[in-house]
Design a protein around this motif. Structure first.
Motif, mmCIF file in Angstrom:
data_model
loop_
_atom_site.group_PDB
_atom_site.id
_atom_site.type_symbol
_atom_site.label_atom_id
_atom_site.label_comp_id
_atom_site.label_asym_id
_atom_site.label_seq_id
_atom_site.Cartn_x
_atom_site.Cartn_y
_atom_site.Cartn_z
ATOM 1 N N PHE A 183 -10.431 -4.412 -7.942
ATOM 2 C CA PHE A 183 -10.733 -5.724 -8.539
ATOM 3 C C PHE A 183 -9.588 -6.706 -8.303
ATOM 4 O O PHE A 183 -9.350 -7.610 -9.085
ATOM 5 C CB PHE A 183 -11.111 -5.617 -10.022
ATOM 6 C CG PHE A 183 -10.357 -4.571 -10.805
ATOM 7 C CD1 PHE A 183 -9.077 -4.809 -11.252
ATOM 8 C CD2 PHE A 183 -10.960 -3.353 -11.106
ATOM 9 C CE1 PHE A 183 -8.396 -3.851 -11.980
ATOM 10 C CE2 PHE A 183 -10.279 -2.385 -11.835
ATOM 11 C CZ PHE A 183 -9.002 -2.635 -12.266
ATOM 12 N N CYS A 184 -8.895 -6.511 -7.174
ATOM 13 C CA CYS A 184 -7.750 -7.375 -6.857
ATOM 14 C C CYS A 184 -8.157 -8.838 -6.689
ATOM 15 O O CYS A 184 -7.356 -9.732 -6.975
ATOM 16 C CB CYS A 184 -7.076 -6.919 -5.577
ATOM 17 S SG CYS A 184 -6.551 -5.208 -5.602
ATOM 18 N N CYS A 195 -7.530 -10.588 -9.791
ATOM 19 C CA CYS A 195 -6.398 -10.110 -10.616
ATOM 20 C C CYS A 195 -5.485 -11.271 -10.997
ATOM 21 O O CYS A 195 -4.808 -11.865 -10.154
ATOM 22 C CB CYS A 195 -5.621 -9.037 -9.868
ATOM 23 S SG CYS A 195 -4.262 -8.393 -10.853
ATOM 24 N N ARG A 208 -3.089 -11.029 -13.466
ATOM 25 C CA ARG A 208 -2.117 -10.435 -14.383
ATOM 26 C C ARG A 208 -0.698 -10.354 -13.797
ATOM 27 O O ARG A 208 -0.530 -9.966 -12.653
ATOM 28 C CB ARG A 208 -2.549 -9.004 -14.727
ATOM 29 C CG ARG A 208 -3.797 -8.942 -15.561
ATOM 30 C CD ARG A 208 -4.222 -7.504 -15.807
ATOM 31 N NE ARG A 208 -4.692 -6.863 -14.595
ATOM 32 C CZ ARG A 208 -5.870 -7.083 -14.046
ATOM 33 N NH1 ARG A 208 -6.709 -7.929 -14.573
ATOM 34 N NH2 ARG A 208 -6.215 -6.460 -12.941
ATOM 35 N N ARG A 221 3.225 -8.733 -14.905
ATOM 36 C CA ARG A 221 3.792 -7.722 -15.804
ATOM 37 C C ARG A 221 5.304 -7.894 -15.919
ATOM 38 O O ARG A 221 6.003 -7.922 -14.913
ATOM 39 C CB ARG A 221 3.468 -6.324 -15.269
ATOM 40 C CG ARG A 221 1.998 -6.026 -15.300
ATOM 41 C CD ARG A 221 1.685 -4.667 -14.708
ATOM 42 N NE ARG A 221 0.403 -4.180 -15.177
ATOM 43 C CZ ARG A 221 -0.755 -4.470 -14.600
ATOM 44 N NH1 ARG A 221 -0.793 -5.225 -13.535
ATOM 45 N NH2 ARG A 221 -1.880 -3.991 -15.102
ATOM 46 N N CYS A 249 2.094 -6.654 -9.415
ATOM 47 C CA CYS A 249 1.038 -5.672 -9.155
ATOM 48 C C CYS A 249 1.474 -4.358 -9.787
ATOM 49 O O CYS A 249 2.657 -4.017 -9.780
ATOM 50 C CB CYS A 249 0.857 -5.510 -7.644
ATOM 51 S SG CYS A 249 -0.375 -4.286 -7.178
ATOM 52 N N LEU A 250 0.501 -3.627 -10.299
ATOM 53 C CA LEU A 250 0.765 -2.323 -10.913
ATOM 54 C C LEU A 250 1.375 -1.351 -9.905
ATOM 55 O O LEU A 250 2.050 -0.403 -10.269
ATOM 56 C CB LEU A 250 -0.584 -1.787 -11.401
ATOM 57 C CG LEU A 250 -0.660 -0.730 -12.461
ATOM 58 C CD1 LEU A 250 0.240 -1.043 -13.627
ATOM 59 C CD2 LEU A 250 -2.100 -0.622 -12.929
ATOM 60 N N PHE A 251 1.123 -1.601 -8.640
ATOM 61 C CA PHE A 251 1.568 -0.673 -7.601
ATOM 62 C C PHE A 251 2.764 -1.213 -6.829
ATOM 63 O O PHE A 251 3.078 -0.726 -5.749
ATOM 64 C CB PHE A 251 0.409 -0.385 -6.644
ATOM 65 C CG PHE A 251 -0.750 0.287 -7.330
ATOM 66 C CD1 PHE A 251 -0.799 1.667 -7.453
ATOM 67 C CD2 PHE A 251 -1.768 -0.468 -7.885
ATOM 68 C CE1 PHE A 251 -1.850 2.281 -8.098
ATOM 69 C CE2 PHE A 251 -2.835 0.137 -8.534
ATOM 70 C CZ PHE A 251 -2.873 1.516 -8.642
ATOM 71 N N ASP A 282 -0.112 -9.821 -3.507
ATOM 72 C CA ASP A 282 -0.362 -8.401 -3.807
ATOM 73 C C ASP A 282 -1.856 -8.097 -3.978
ATOM 74 O O ASP A 282 -2.578 -8.848 -4.627
ATOM 75 C CB ASP A 282 0.340 -8.010 -5.123
ATOM 76 C CG ASP A 282 1.823 -8.236 -5.065
ATOM 77 O OD1 ASP A 282 2.575 -7.271 -5.157
ATOM 78 O OD2 ASP A 282 2.231 -9.411 -4.918
ATOM 79 N N TYR A 312 -2.937 -4.244 -3.800
ATOM 80 C CA TYR A 312 -2.798 -2.844 -3.378
ATOM 81 C C TYR A 312 -4.133 -2.102 -3.336
ATOM 82 O O TYR A 312 -4.454 -1.440 -2.342
ATOM 83 C CB TYR A 312 -1.821 -2.103 -4.314
ATOM 84 C CG TYR A 312 -1.754 -0.630 -4.018
ATOM 85 C CD1 TYR A 312 -0.886 -0.146 -3.036
ATOM 86 C CD2 TYR A 312 -2.578 0.274 -4.677
ATOM 87 C CE1 TYR A 312 -0.846 1.204 -2.732
ATOM 88 C CE2 TYR A 312 -2.545 1.620 -4.368
ATOM 89 C CZ TYR A 312 -1.680 2.076 -3.402
ATOM 90 O OH TYR A 312 -1.657 3.409 -3.097
ATOM 91 N N SER A 313 -4.940 -2.200 -4.404
ATOM 92 C CA SER A 313 -6.170 -1.399 -4.449
ATOM 93 C C SER A 313 -7.128 -1.777 -3.329
ATOM 94 O O SER A 313 -7.840 -0.931 -2.793
ATOM 95 C CB SER A 313 -6.881 -1.570 -5.796
ATOM 96 O OG SER A 313 -6.124 -0.954 -6.797
HETATM 97 FE FE1 SF4 Z 1 -3.991 -6.389 -9.572
HETATM 98 FE FE2 SF4 Z 1 -2.447 -4.863 -8.021
HETATM 99 FE FE3 SF4 Z 1 -4.349 -3.736 -9.542
HETATM 100 FE FE4 SF4 Z 1 -5.009 -5.187 -7.395
HETATM 101 S S1 SF4 Z 1 -3.896 -3.261 -7.394
HETATM 102 S S2 SF4 Z 1 -5.962 -5.295 -9.425
HETATM 103 S S3 SF4 Z 1 -3.416 -6.778 -7.444
HETATM 104 S S4 SF4 Z 1 -2.531 -4.848 -10.265
#
Ligand code: SF4
Ligand code: SAM
Ligand code: SF4
Length: 393
Positions: A312-313, A316, A318, A320, A330-332, A365, A367-368
């Motif tokens: 769902f990038c 996104c 968000r 952090r 990004c979480l990653f 970013d 990543y997913s």
């Molecule tokens: Fe957001 Fe990164 Fe997760 Fe994609 S992978 S939804 S950019 S936190």
């Protein structure tokens, strides 16, 4: 006699040292070429993919009283693990100053997380400070918190009184043996359920419960969990076990795709698809159906968060903020941007707002979305990525 220097050992997996200094863009008033100025705070910032900045997650501690195997495995987060020293943590005043600038740039929702956020002393003081902030439209912020629920029964009232609106509680099963195996500190289910009940009683709702599903560990708890929370007003959400961090030994065969979760649920408790309630929402919503096959709000809804099988990038929105003030996009991510030195520096709030703008405007970013096309070493568990307990979920 040889005097040895005092070395601090930084594990090869430790990404906390990897923050880069926050880049300050020159302001427009300096007559800089278009494209390189930092946007003044006008309630809207877009990154390079046109995604707005709406949601700020703030980690208030990197410590936790659980050792969930998918997040803080005991073998890594043991008694010798070097948590951040107190002096490295942002103070409540610093967090609030940073949050204020994010809000000026368009943030409408703040989620406190960790580690276990309720371990941070006097958290209600921070919540009260954040609750006093207003969006650019003059509206109160949506302030919420994610917790493992262990201290919730004790703290729910104070959190509510301070201005917290909602809580999300993590719970990975109803069976004590399964839950204790997952939290790895022998913590019983009943105490988390008591925390959820206390939060409901003081009006910290609608409460969401997050269940991370790991194939072969707790996937047989999917239907019992749904039955338990159906009709209670609590929204249960099933999260795909993610390849976050570098220590949890993630394997794709332990992921139960959300599509399979829905299939299993639907066979026991018929569901109908619901619309997303807000843009950028991470969960897909499903409502429980009545005998006529229509959504019955009395029965409530469940959600699935398909972080692995359905990126769902694209939506996104968000950012952090880590416990020590590193901003991750990004979480990653494997690198953050150092906002602590900006908030502690001489440039004051002007530098802070400038840094946030220039960092978000440079963001690409996703990543997913790219995961499948990344080289195997970047996908593998152990690739250089920041830990979830450090930046929060
Ligand atoms: Fe957001 Fe990164 Fe997760 Fe994609 S992978 S939804 S950019 S936190
Ligand atoms: N300690 C709090 C808690 O557990 O709710 C807040 C922090 S925790 C890092 C935030 C959320 O991340 C929790 O719901 C947790 O289940 C989730 N999480 C942690 N590691 C995960 C992983 N590998 N995959 C999916 N979700 C994960
Ligand atoms: Fe702690 Fe939450 Fe991570 Fe579990 S998921 S170890 S409760 S921070």
């Amino acid at each position: 006699m040889t005097i040895r220097p005092a070395y601090r050992t930084i594990s090869l997996l430790d990404q906390r040292a990897g923050a880069q200094p926050a880049r300050l863009a020159p302001s427009r008033s300096l007559g800089t070429a278009p494209g390189f100025f930092a946007a003044p705070p006008q309630g809207f910032l877009a990154d390079t993919l046109g995604r707005p900045l709406r949601d700020l997650r703030i980690s208030v501690t990197d410590r936790c009283n659980f050792r969930c195997s998918y997040c803080m495995p005991k073998e890594v987060f043991d008694k010798d693990y070097a948590y951040l020293p107190q002096s490295a943590l942002l103070s409540f005043e610093e967090i609030t100053r940073i949050a204020r600038q994010f809000v000026a740039h368009g943030v409408q929702k703040i989620r406190l997380t960790g580690g276990e956020p309720l371990l941070r002393k006097n958290l209600d003081v921070l919540i009260a400070q954040l609750a006093a902030l207003r969006t650019t439209d003059g509206a109160p912020l949506d302030i919420t918190l994610t917790t493992n629920g262990s201290l919730l029964a004790r703290k729910a009232q104070a959190l509510k009184d301070a201005g917290l609106q909602r809580v999300t509680v993590s719970l990975d099963g109803l069976d004590d043996a399964v839950f204790k195996k997952m939290n790895d500190v022998d913590f019983p289910v009943a105490d988390v359920l008591e925390g959820i009940a206390a939060a409901q009683a003081v009006g910290l709702g609608p409460i969401k419960v997050n269940m991370v599903v790991k194939r072969g560990t707790n996937d047989h708890e999917i239907v019992p969990m749904a039955r338990h929370f159906q009709g209670t007003g609590v929204v249960l959400r099933f999260i795909e076990y993610m390849d976050v961090g570098a220590t949890n030994g993630w394997r794709m065969d332990e992921v139960v795709p959300s599509a399979q979760v829905i299939e299993r649920l639907h066979a026991a408790l018929p569901l109908v698809a619901l619309e997303a309630s807000a843009p950028g929402e991470t969960a897909q919503r499903w409502g429980y159906a009545n005998a006529q096959g229509h959504y019955d709000p009395q029965l409530g809804e469940v959600g699935v968060i398909s972080s692995v099988t359905q990126a769902f990038c694209a939506d996104c929105n968000r950012a952090r903020l880590s416990t020590e003030g590193q901003l991750y996009l990004c979480l990653f991510a494997s690198q953050g941007h150092d906002l602590r030195s900006v908030v502690r520096g001489p440039g004051g709030d002007a530098d802070l707002t400038n840094a946030i703008a220039s960092i978000w405007q440079g963001r690409s970013d996703r990543y997913s979305l790219l995961r499948a096309s990344l080289p195997p070493e970047a996908q593998a568990s152990g690739a250089r990525r920041v830990e979830m307990s450090y930046i929060g979920g």
